[in-house]
Motif scaffolding. Structure first.
Motif, mmCIF file in Angstrom:
data_model
loop_
_atom_site.group_PDB
_atom_site.id
_atom_site.type_symbol
_atom_site.label_atom_id
_atom_site.label_comp_id
_atom_site.label_asym_id
_atom_site.label_seq_id
_atom_site.Cartn_x
_atom_site.Cartn_y
_atom_site.Cartn_z
ATOM 1 N N LYS A 75 1.064 -1.240 -0.020
ATOM 2 C CA LYS A 75 0.103 0.006 -0.007
ATOM 3 C C LYS A 75 0.863 1.356 0.151
ATOM 4 O O LYS A 75 1.830 1.418 0.699
ATOM 5 N N ASP A 76 0.617 1.962 -1.045
ATOM 6 C CA ASP A 76 1.070 3.383 -0.925
ATOM 7 C C ASP A 76 1.090 4.054 0.416
ATOM 8 O O ASP A 76 -0.219 4.478 0.654
ATOM 9 N N LYS A 77 2.107 4.893 1.122
ATOM 10 C CA LYS A 77 1.865 5.566 2.261
ATOM 11 C C LYS A 77 1.596 7.112 1.908
ATOM 12 O O LYS A 77 1.836 7.630 0.901
ATOM 13 N N VAL A 78 0.304 7.330 2.418
ATOM 14 C CA VAL A 78 -0.181 8.597 2.140
ATOM 15 C C VAL A 78 0.679 9.389 2.866
ATOM 16 O O VAL A 78 0.798 9.562 4.057
ATOM 17 N N ARG A 79 1.167 10.664 2.128
ATOM 18 C CA ARG A 79 2.134 11.586 2.696
ATOM 19 C C ARG A 79 1.287 12.940 2.889
ATOM 20 O O ARG A 79 0.522 13.140 1.991
ATOM 21 N N ASP A 80 1.474 13.428 4.147
ATOM 22 C CA ASP A 80 0.823 14.678 4.628
ATOM 23 C C ASP A 80 1.647 15.948 3.945
ATOM 24 O O ASP A 80 2.941 15.768 3.856
ATOM 25 N N VAL A 81 0.958 16.881 3.671
ATOM 26 C CA VAL A 81 1.468 18.119 3.026
ATOM 27 C C VAL A 81 0.767 19.079 3.619
ATOM 28 O O VAL A 81 -0.162 19.397 3.933
ATOM 29 N N PHE A 82 1.670 20.245 4.173
ATOM 30 C CA PHE A 82 1.335 21.369 5.024
ATOM 31 C C PHE A 82 0.872 22.468 3.953
ATOM 32 O O PHE A 82 1.705 22.782 3.281
ATOM 33 N N VAL A 83 -0.444 23.084 4.070
ATOM 34 C CA VAL A 83 -0.925 24.255 3.396
ATOM 35 C C VAL A 83 -0.799 25.205 4.349
ATOM 36 O O VAL A 83 -1.735 25.221 5.033
ATOM 37 N N PRO A 84 -0.189 26.394 4.368
ATOM 38 C CA PRO A 84 -0.239 27.277 5.327
ATOM 39 C C PRO A 84 -1.330 28.221 5.261
ATOM 40 O O PRO A 84 -1.943 28.829 6.037
ATOM 41 N N ARG A 85 -1.913 28.329 3.852
ATOM 42 C CA ARG A 85 -3.196 28.954 3.418
ATOM 43 C C ARG A 85 -4.131 28.179 3.066
ATOM 44 O O ARG A 85 -4.367 28.421 1.814
ATOM 45 N N SER A 102 -5.352 16.676 8.337
ATOM 46 C CA SER A 102 -4.050 16.800 7.852
ATOM 47 C C SER A 102 -3.670 18.125 7.836
ATOM 48 O O SER A 102 -4.009 18.937 8.389
ATOM 49 N N GLY A 103 -2.316 18.315 7.219
ATOM 50 C CA GLY A 103 -1.956 19.678 6.840
ATOM 51 C C GLY A 103 -2.544 20.705 6.027
ATOM 52 O O GLY A 103 -2.109 21.662 5.874
ATOM 53 N N ASP A 104 -3.479 20.026 5.150
ATOM 54 C CA ASP A 104 -4.354 21.010 4.359
ATOM 55 C C ASP A 104 -5.842 20.866 4.657
ATOM 56 O O ASP A 104 -6.654 19.871 4.387
ATOM 57 N N VAL A 105 -6.190 21.919 5.319
ATOM 58 C CA VAL A 105 -7.525 21.803 6.060
ATOM 59 C C VAL A 105 -8.637 21.922 4.733
ATOM 60 O O VAL A 105 -9.371 21.372 4.999
ATOM 61 N N SER A 106 -8.266 22.538 3.709
ATOM 62 C CA SER A 106 -9.284 22.567 2.645
ATOM 63 C C SER A 106 -9.638 21.267 2.147
ATOM 64 O O SER A 106 -10.620 20.678 1.524
ATOM 65 N N ARG A 107 -8.512 20.425 1.831
ATOM 66 C CA ARG A 107 -8.347 19.145 1.078
ATOM 67 C C ARG A 107 -9.214 18.457 2.154
ATOM 68 O O ARG A 107 -10.262 17.344 1.756
ATOM 69 N N ASP A 108 -9.109 18.229 3.654
ATOM 70 C CA ASP A 108 -9.855 17.573 4.569
ATOM 71 C C ASP A 108 -11.515 17.799 4.489
ATOM 72 O O ASP A 108 -12.237 16.816 4.363
ATOM 73 N N LEU A 109 -11.523 19.031 4.210
ATOM 74 C CA LEU A 109 -13.048 19.608 4.240
ATOM 75 C C LEU A 109 -13.843 19.009 3.221
ATOM 76 O O LEU A 109 -14.979 18.558 2.956
ATOM 77 N N ALA A 110 -12.988 19.162 1.954
ATOM 78 C CA ALA A 110 -13.497 18.652 0.749
ATOM 79 C C ALA A 110 -13.668 17.252 0.733
ATOM 80 O O ALA A 110 -14.960 16.717 0.222
ATOM 81 N N GLU A 111 -12.855 16.304 1.341
ATOM 82 C CA GLU A 111 -12.987 14.838 1.198
ATOM 83 C C GLU A 111 -14.211 14.500 2.175
ATOM 84 O O GLU A 111 -14.921 13.749 1.945
ATOM 85 N N ALA A 112 -14.438 15.404 3.447
ATOM 86 C CA ALA A 112 -15.637 15.115 4.197
ATOM 87 C C ALA A 112 -16.856 15.384 3.410
ATOM 88 O O ALA A 112 -17.736 14.356 3.784
ATOM 89 N N LEU A 113 -16.850 16.435 2.695
ATOM 90 C CA LEU A 113 -18.248 16.588 2.080
ATOM 91 C C LEU A 113 -18.338 15.446 0.906
ATOM 92 O O LEU A 113 -19.658 15.092 0.943
ATOM 93 N N LEU A 114 -17.281 14.994 0.338
ATOM 94 C CA LEU A 114 -17.388 14.200 -0.809
ATOM 95 C C LEU A 114 -17.905 12.867 -0.379
ATOM 96 O O LEU A 114 -18.834 12.042 -0.818
ATOM 97 N N CYS A 115 -17.200 12.394 1.212
ATOM 98 C CA CYS A 115 -17.600 11.225 1.482
ATOM 99 C C CYS A 115 -19.131 11.326 2.042
ATOM 100 O O CYS A 115 -20.014 10.248 1.845
ATOM 101 N N ALA A 116 -19.521 12.531 2.606
ATOM 102 C CA ALA A 116 -20.909 12.503 2.998
ATOM 103 C C ALA A 116 -21.973 12.301 1.656
ATOM 104 O O ALA A 116 -23.087 11.834 1.849
ATOM 105 N N LEU A 117 -21.511 12.972 0.531
ATOM 106 C CA LEU A 117 -22.401 12.897 -0.504
ATOM 107 C C LEU A 117 -22.323 11.565 -1.009
ATOM 108 O O LEU A 117 -23.532 10.982 -1.473
ATOM 109 N N ARG A 118 -21.356 10.692 -0.794
ATOM 110 C CA ARG A 118 -21.400 9.271 -1.281
ATOM 111 C C ARG A 118 -21.996 8.409 -0.456
ATOM 112 O O ARG A 118 -22.621 7.388 -0.976
ATOM 113 N N ALA A 119 -22.206 8.822 0.969
ATOM 114 C CA ALA A 119 -23.026 8.054 1.826
ATOM 115 C C ALA A 119 -24.457 8.038 1.704
ATOM 116 O O ALA A 119 -24.963 8.653 1.098
ATOM 117 N N GLU A 120 -25.021 6.656 2.135
ATOM 118 C CA GLU A 120 -26.428 6.547 2.286
ATOM 119 C C GLU A 120 -26.923 7.865 3.083
ATOM 120 O O GLU A 120 -26.364 8.128 4.148
#
Length: 295
Positions: free
Chosen positions: A18-28, A98-116
Motif C-alpha cells: 500500500k502506498d503510504k499517504v504523505r501529509d502536506v502542509f498548506v499554510p493558507r 491533515s496539513g491541508d484543511v481545505s483538502r480535509d473539508l472537501a473529502e469530508a463533503l465528498l464522503c457525505a455525498l457518497r454515503a447513504e
C-alpha cells in the motif's frame, strides 16, 4: 528458518504494498476563496455558526442539488453528517486533520455525498491528494448565521429525546457569547470569564499587516479606546489575528464605532509605502514578542 517462517515471508514479499499517504502542509488552506478571512474566523474564533454552501455544477450533476451546510462544529466534532432527507453538514472544527484543511473539508463533503442518506459517514484522517474546497464549491461570500446554541444540529422533534436533550445542554454550556461585528469583516466580539475581547482576522499579507500594526503601535493608536488593551496577536492559516481586551460589562454594540475607527486607521497605515522608521521597527519587534497562543 522454518518452512512456516519462509512461507510467511514469501507471502509478505508478494503481497501488494500500500502506498503510504504523505501529509502536506498548506499554510493558507482557504487561499483563493472569496471569504478567506471568514472561513478562518469560523474555524478558529466562533463557537456556533453555520452557512450554506453551493456545490459546483459537476457535483450537482453527479449527486443532485443537495443542501450543504457549513457548521463551526458538529456533534463529537464529527467531520460530516448525512441527514435522512439528503442534507449534508460538514464541520470546520474537528479532531483529526491533515496539513491541508481545505483538502480535509472537501473529502469530508465528498464522503457525505457518497454515503447513504442518514447513514454513517466515514472520513479518512489523511485523505491524500485530491480535490479541495476551491475545486468543489461555487465560491462567494459566506451567508453566516450566528447561533446561541447547537439546536441547528437537530431534526424537528429530536430534542424530545431526553438523552439528546441532555447532550445538547452540555454542548450549549460550552458556548461563550459571541457577536459578529459589522464594522469589519471577520471581526468578532466575545465574552469569556472576567473579560471580553474583539478578535479580527486581518485579510492582508502577514508582513504588510504587521508593518501596519507597528505603525499604529508607534503612534500610540493601537487600542480601541479607553479601558481597552491591545493584548497581542496570533497567526491562523496564514493570516494575523489581533486581539483586544475590553471591559466585560460593555455590550458588543458599543464597540462597533471603535472597531470602525480602528479599521480606518489600519487601512491608512497599510497603504503607507515608506519603510518603518526606528520607532516603527521597535514597535514591530514588540508585537512579535506579544504573540498569543491560539484560543
Amino acid at each position: 528458518m522454518s518452512k512456516r517462517r519462509k512461507s510467511q515471508r514469501a507471502a509478505a514479499d508478494t503481497a501488494p504494498r500500500k502506498d503510504k499517504v504523505r501529509d502536506v502542509f498548506v499554510p493558507r488552506p482557504f487561499e483563493g476563496l472569496a471569504d478567506e478571512s471568514e472561513w478562518i474566523a469560523l474555524r478558529e474564533l466562533v463557537p456556533a455558526a453555520s452557512a450554506p454552501l453551493r456545490l459546483a455544477p459537476a457535483l450537482v450533476e453527479e449527486f443532485g442539488d443537495r443542501s450543504v451546510t457549513l457548521a463551526t462544529v458538529l456533534p463529537m466534532a464529527a467531520p460530516a453528517i448525512s441527514k435522512p432527507d439528503g442534507r449534508v453538514l460538514i464541520g470546520l472544527q474537528r479532531h483529526q486533520q491533515s496539513g491541508d484543511v481545505s483538502r480535509d473539508l472537501a473529502e469530508a463533503l465528498l464522503c457525505a455525498l457518497r454515503a447513504e442518506p442518514g447513514g454513517q459517514v466515514s472520513v479518512p484522517p489523511l485523505p491524500g491528494p485530491g480535490p479541495r474546497l476551491q475545486d468543489i464549491l461555487v465560491d462567494g461570500p459566506l451567508e453566516i448565521t450566528m447561533h446561541d446554541g447547537f439546536e441547528f444540529w437537530l431534526d424537528p422533534g429530536a430534542a424530545d429525546d431526553p438523552s439528546v436533550q441532555a447532550s445538547l445542554e452540555r454542548a450549549n454550556a460550552a458556548i461563550y457569547p459571541t457577536v459578529r461585528m459589522t464594522a469589519a469583516k471577520a471581526a468578532y466580539w466575545c465574552r469569556v470569564p472576567e473579560k471580553a475581547h474583539v478578535r479580527w482576522v486581518l485579510p492582508d499579507d502577514e508582513d504588510a499587516a504587521l508593518d501596519a500594526l507597528a505603525r499604529l503601535g508607534a503612534a500610540g493608536t493601537l487600542t480601541l479606546g479607553e479601558q481597552t488593551k491591545f493584548a497581542g496577536m496570533f497567526r491562523a492559516h496564514g493570516r494575523l489575528v489581533p486581539v483586544w481586551d475590553l471591559p466585560e460589562e460593555t455590550p458588543a454594540a458599543d464597540w462597533e464605532d471603535p472597531v470602525a475607527q480602528f479599521a480606518k486607521r489600519y487601512a491608512e497605515a497599510l497603504a503607507t509605502t515608506e519603510p518603518l522608521d526606528a520607532a516603527g521597527r521597535r514597535a514591530r519587534q514588540g508585537l512579535l514578542g506579544r504573540q498569543l497562543t491560539l484560543r
